[in-house]
Design an enzyme around this catalytic site. Structure first.
Site, PDB file in Angstrom:
ATOM      1  N   ASP A 208       0.886  -1.253  -0.102  1.00 51.52           N
ATOM      2  CA  ASP A 208       0.057   0.075  -0.286  1.00 51.52           C
ATOM      3  C   ASP A 208       0.876   1.209   0.008  1.00 51.52           C
ATOM      4  O   ASP A 208       1.932   1.413   0.774  1.00 51.52           O
ATOM      5  CB  ASP A 208      -0.995   0.012   1.296  1.00 51.52           C
ATOM      6  CG  ASP A 208      -1.804   1.066   1.239  1.00 51.52           C
ATOM      7  OD1 ASP A 208      -2.901   1.083   0.382  1.00 51.52           O
ATOM      8  OD2 ASP A 208      -1.962   1.924   2.365  1.00 51.52           O
ATOM      9  N   GLU A 276       1.587  -0.140  -4.663  1.00 50.16           N
ATOM     10  CA  GLU A 276       0.615   1.058  -5.270  1.00 50.16           C
ATOM     11  C   GLU A 276       1.520   2.356  -5.267  1.00 50.16           C
ATOM     12  O   GLU A 276       1.995   2.720  -4.467  1.00 50.16           O
ATOM     13  CB  GLU A 276      -0.572   0.878  -4.344  1.00 50.16           C
ATOM     14  CG  GLU A 276      -1.348   2.156  -4.656  1.00 50.16           C
ATOM     15  CD  GLU A 276      -2.438   2.599  -3.635  1.00 50.16           C
ATOM     16  OE1 GLU A 276      -3.638   3.197  -3.734  1.00 50.16           O
ATOM     17  OE2 GLU A 276      -1.768   2.409  -2.294  1.00 50.16           O
TER      18      GLU A 276
END
Length: 546
Positions: A208, A276
């Site tokens: 993330d 990401e």
């Protein structure tokens, strides 16, 4: 040897893999509390295997106060009781592996929950062992925050703490303090988390906000971003976060050394990671930096194909041209939808025929692929009433931005059940009535359903080695038609897809070709040496020898 076997046996199994994202709160509830859980995932893994996916990515299931629904972690090495137990997770691993699926889990390393023991100790005073495990800073002389950095979730990225008489950094919610990656002890503690899950049997990670790990040591102000350069790819247009160029609050060069350490931990396990990259201006460039060289993460995805506006043929060409110019050996991972954006069928206003065309294109692009649960059904974005909202992001910016709940509603399995077969109790988010007609049971019975097209497109990708790992050449846009060739070890395939609702005529490729992909609606050259493509129609052809 076909690509499916290559992916299964090769240490580079991730290259060209199709990864299915599971949002665990909304996949399947096994215990009747209205919230999805790990045993629910176990129950539904055969559906994912039936699609032909190579791996699953499970969004966070760690212990958490759930202020950001698991992306605020209070214990990296345990399962939140709402999702089950570590034993339940072991069942996920075992069942997935039996079905031939790799398991990737979502690691949130840039920040923790303010309930994490590390932060509780850090905020107690300025001289405890973890005092500098988070980003703390003194106020300016007038008591205001140390700089102008903004939070993606609105307002200042700094929160005052009276115990230390300092501000701490939070790029997201106030309850999500940022870790201080400049401290080597923090890095080592996080790498121990990685080792914990690898030892438990996971095959990789989704990272993330991978470009948020480090902040500028000097805490310099971010410059203003000119209005003409602003876009709403990362944050909604109503958020002033878009008004800064975030050159100091993220995207720091020190991250490259940490990613090399991270990769070194993965290597003995043949594990892989996809990062990401959240950046509206430099997403592709950062992807290239983080995946090139073979010593950092294997894959990253930027937001270019998650953009708000329909992806035209010229957009696809522009993305790959930029990526090739920056780092030709970088390996992207492409997605149209995920748990943070409006579902692409709604975002781009796609008909079923258009959704099929975009799916075919996705399976032919160079890179790996992430699919988000329910996109194989063509689920539209759900309309959620304000009183049913759960997402703090949506509550903050309502009604101009309705948050992320519309793409997080429960998966629909049964058309004849008001909860879609997701739960026997009231689900944590409502199941839209219009989703029921698209439930798995309904689409299985409809030969023309999008679900079957996904299966065919994934199978086509796996049947062609060039689509899994091959090079990409000759990409160009002929009006609404994007075209290119893929090649791997002498096997060559031509791809053209009409990304419009009108017929299109373009020149056929030179050479001898055999039409393939009839199950995907593929057509071939006419007698006039041209390709006459119907609305949303592809042309897929294999090169013949000689």
């Amino acid at each position: 040897m076909k690509a499916k076997n290559i992916i299964a046996k090769d240490k580079d199994w991730w290259r060209g893999a199709v990864i299915y994202q599971i949002y665990p709160r909304s996949y399947q509830d096994s215990n009747g509390d209205g919230v999805g859980d790990l045993l629910g995932i176990v129950e539904r893994l055969p559906h994912i295997a039936s699609l032909g996916a190579d791996a699953i990515w499970i969004s966070p299931f760690f212990t958490s106060p759930m202020k950001d629904f698991g992306y605020d972690v209070s214990d990296y090495c345990d399962v939140d009781p709402i999702f089950g137990t570590l034993g339940d997770f072991d069942q996920v691993i075992a069942t997935a592996h039996t079905l031939g699926l790799k398991v990737m889990i979502d690691l949130v390393l840039s920040h923790t929950s303010d309930q994490h023991p590390w932060f509780r100790e850090s905020r107690a005073n300025r001289d405890n062992p973890k005092a500098d495990w988070f980003v703390w800073a003194d106020p300016k002389p007038d008591g205001t925050p140390p700089n102008n950095w903004l939070s993606i979730f609105g307002g200042s990225a700094w929160q005052w703490d009276g115990r230390r008489m300092q501000y701490y950094l939070h790029n997201f919610l106030v309850s999500q303090p940022d870790l201080n990656f400049h401290n080597p002890d923090v890095q080592e503690a996080l790498l121990d988390v990685v080792r914990f899950w690898l030892d438990r049997g996971v095959d990789g990670f989704r990272l993330d906000t991978i470009n948020f790990y480090f902040a500028d040591k000097k805490l310099r102000d971010n410059p203003a971003l000119p209005p003409e350069k602003r876009n709403d790819t990362i944050a909604p247009a109503v958020n002033p976060y878009n008004w800064q160029e975030h050159i100091h609050s993220k995207n720091q060069s020190e991250n490259l050394d940490f990613l090399k350490k991270f990769r070194a931990v993965l290597e003995p396990y043949n594990a892989a990671a996809v990062g990401e990259v959240g950046d509206a201006q430099r997403g592709l460039e950062i992807m290239a930096e983080y995946t090139s060289g073979g010593d950092k993460v294997q894959m990253c995805y930027a937001f270019e194909l998650l953009q708000p506006h329909p992806v035209a043929a010229s957009d696809v060409v522009e993305v790959f041209t930029r990526l090739k110019a920056t780092a030709p050996d970088a390996w992207p991972c492409w997605a149209y939808s995920n748990h943070d954006v409006v579902r692409h069928v709604t975002r781009w206003g796609l008909s079923r025929s258009a959704a099929k065309a975009y799916t075919t294109l996705l399976m032919c692009l160079r890179g790996s692929v992430c699919l988000y649960q329910g996109e194989e059904l063509g689920l539209p974005e759900a309309e959620i009433a304000f009183e049913d909202l759960q997402d703090p992001y949506g509550i903050e910016f309502w009604p101009e931005f309705k948050g992320r709940d519309g793409c997080r509603t429960p998966m629909v399995w049964m058309a004849d059940n008001q909860n879609g077969g997701f739960s026997s109790a009231k689900p944590w988010l409502p199941v839209p009535t219009e989703h029921l007609r698209l439930a798995v049971s309904a689409e299985e019975a409809d030969p023309g359903a999008l679900l079957h097209h996904y299966r065919k497109a994934i199978a086509f990708r796996h049947a062609q080695d060039a689509l899994a790992k091959g090079t990409m050449t000759g990409m160009r846009a002929d009006g609404p038609v994007v075209r290119f060739e893929r090649e791997f070890e002498g096997s060559r395939i031509f791809v053209a897809v009409n990304l419009s609702g009108e017929p299109a005529t373009v020149a056929a490729p030179e050479g001898r070709w055999k039409v393939t992909g009839a199950e995907l609606g593929s057509t071939g050259p006419a007698g006039d040496g041209k390709l006459h493509l119907g609305p949303w129609q592809p042309c897929l052809m294999l090169a013949l020898e000689g």
